[in-house]
Design a protein around this motif. Sequence first.
Motif, PDB file in Angstrom:
ATOM      1  N   UNK A 142      -1.594   6.188   2.263  1.00 14.80           N
ATOM      2  CA  UNK A 142      -0.907   5.628   3.399  1.00 14.80           C
ATOM      3  C   UNK A 142       0.574   5.458   3.033  1.00 14.80           C
ATOM      4  N   UNK A 143       1.483   5.957   3.855  1.00 20.21           N
ATOM      5  CA  UNK A 143       2.914   5.840   3.542  1.00 20.21           C
ATOM      6  C   UNK A 143       3.392   4.402   3.756  1.00 20.21           C
ATOM      7  N   UNK A 144       4.466   4.012   3.030  1.00 14.19           N
ATOM      8  CA  UNK A 144       4.996   2.645   3.225  1.00 14.19           C
ATOM      9  C   UNK A 144       5.616   2.512   4.606  1.00 14.19           C
ATOM     10  N   UNK A 145       5.712   1.292   5.117  1.00 17.40           N
ATOM     11  CA  UNK A 145       6.294   1.097   6.449  1.00 17.40           C
ATOM     12  C   UNK A 145       7.791   1.409   6.455  1.00 17.40           C
ATOM     13  N   UNK A 146       8.298   1.725   7.640  1.00 14.29           N
ATOM     14  CA  UNK A 146       9.724   2.005   7.796  1.00 14.29           C
ATOM     15  C   UNK A 146      10.481   0.686   7.761  1.00 14.29           C
ATOM     16  N   UNK A 193      14.371  -1.015   1.925  1.00 13.77           N
ATOM     17  CA  UNK A 193      13.366  -0.218   1.238  1.00 13.77           C
ATOM     18  C   UNK A 193      12.124  -1.067   1.042  1.00 13.77           C
ATOM     19  N   UNK A 194      10.995  -0.388   0.895  1.00 14.78           N
ATOM     20  CA  UNK A 194       9.722  -1.068   0.705  1.00 14.78           C
ATOM     21  C   UNK A 194       9.584  -1.484  -0.751  1.00 14.78           C
ATOM     22  N   UNK A 195       9.339  -2.768  -0.993  1.00 12.24           N
ATOM     23  CA  UNK A 195       9.129  -3.285  -2.329  1.00 12.24           C
ATOM     24  C   UNK A 195       7.629  -3.467  -2.514  1.00 12.24           C
ATOM     25  N   UNK A 196       7.040  -2.663  -3.406  1.00 16.30           N
ATOM     26  CA  UNK A 196       5.591  -2.674  -3.583  1.00 16.30           C
ATOM     27  C   UNK A 196       5.113  -3.945  -4.279  1.00 16.30           C
ATOM     28  N   UNK A 197       5.960  -4.571  -5.111  1.00 21.12           N
ATOM     29  CA  UNK A 197       5.513  -5.780  -5.814  1.00 21.12           C
ATOM     30  C   UNK A 197       5.460  -6.993  -4.891  1.00 21.12           C
ATOM     31  N   UNK A 198       6.383  -7.088  -3.950  1.00 17.70           N
ATOM     32  CA  UNK A 198       6.363  -8.223  -3.016  1.00 17.70           C
ATOM     33  C   UNK A 198       5.672  -7.867  -1.708  1.00 17.70           C
ATOM     34  N   UNK A 199       5.358  -6.606  -1.539  1.00 16.87           N
ATOM     35  CA  UNK A 199       4.726  -6.053  -0.325  1.00 16.87           C
ATOM     36  C   UNK A 199       5.483  -6.443   0.944  1.00 16.87           C
ATOM     37  N   UNK A 200       6.806  -6.278   0.878  1.00 20.53           N
ATOM     38  CA  UNK A 200       7.628  -6.485   2.062  1.00 20.53           C
ATOM     39  C   UNK A 200       8.906  -5.657   1.916  1.00 20.53           C
TER      40      UNK A 200
END
Length: 96
Positions: free
Chosen positions: A1-5, A10-17
């Motif tokens: 699944x691609x990260x949200x726009x 930019x999408x931060x995967x560690x904070x999930x925002x």
Amino acid sequence: MPPPDCGNGWWNATTTKCDYWIPPPDPTMSPTMPCPECEECSTGSSVAAFESNNSNTTPSLVMAGIGGAAIVLVLGAIHKYFTRGSRRNEYSPIPN
């Protein structure tokens, strides 16, 4: 699944925002009720209401101006006293 726009972020995967260099402004809430109108303003006497509310402003400004001028005079006298002749000691007098 691609990260949200994230738009300008930019999408931060560690904070999930989404992260931003400059965070976007918080959304402002719209007023629930319109601003109350004062009776004097709605009748057209806004100048009289302004003058009656600001009658003490002019003496305050005059006193602030006089106080500021007095401070400048005192500081100027102190500066002149402590720098008296200090610039002239470096020069030799011109003979007549």
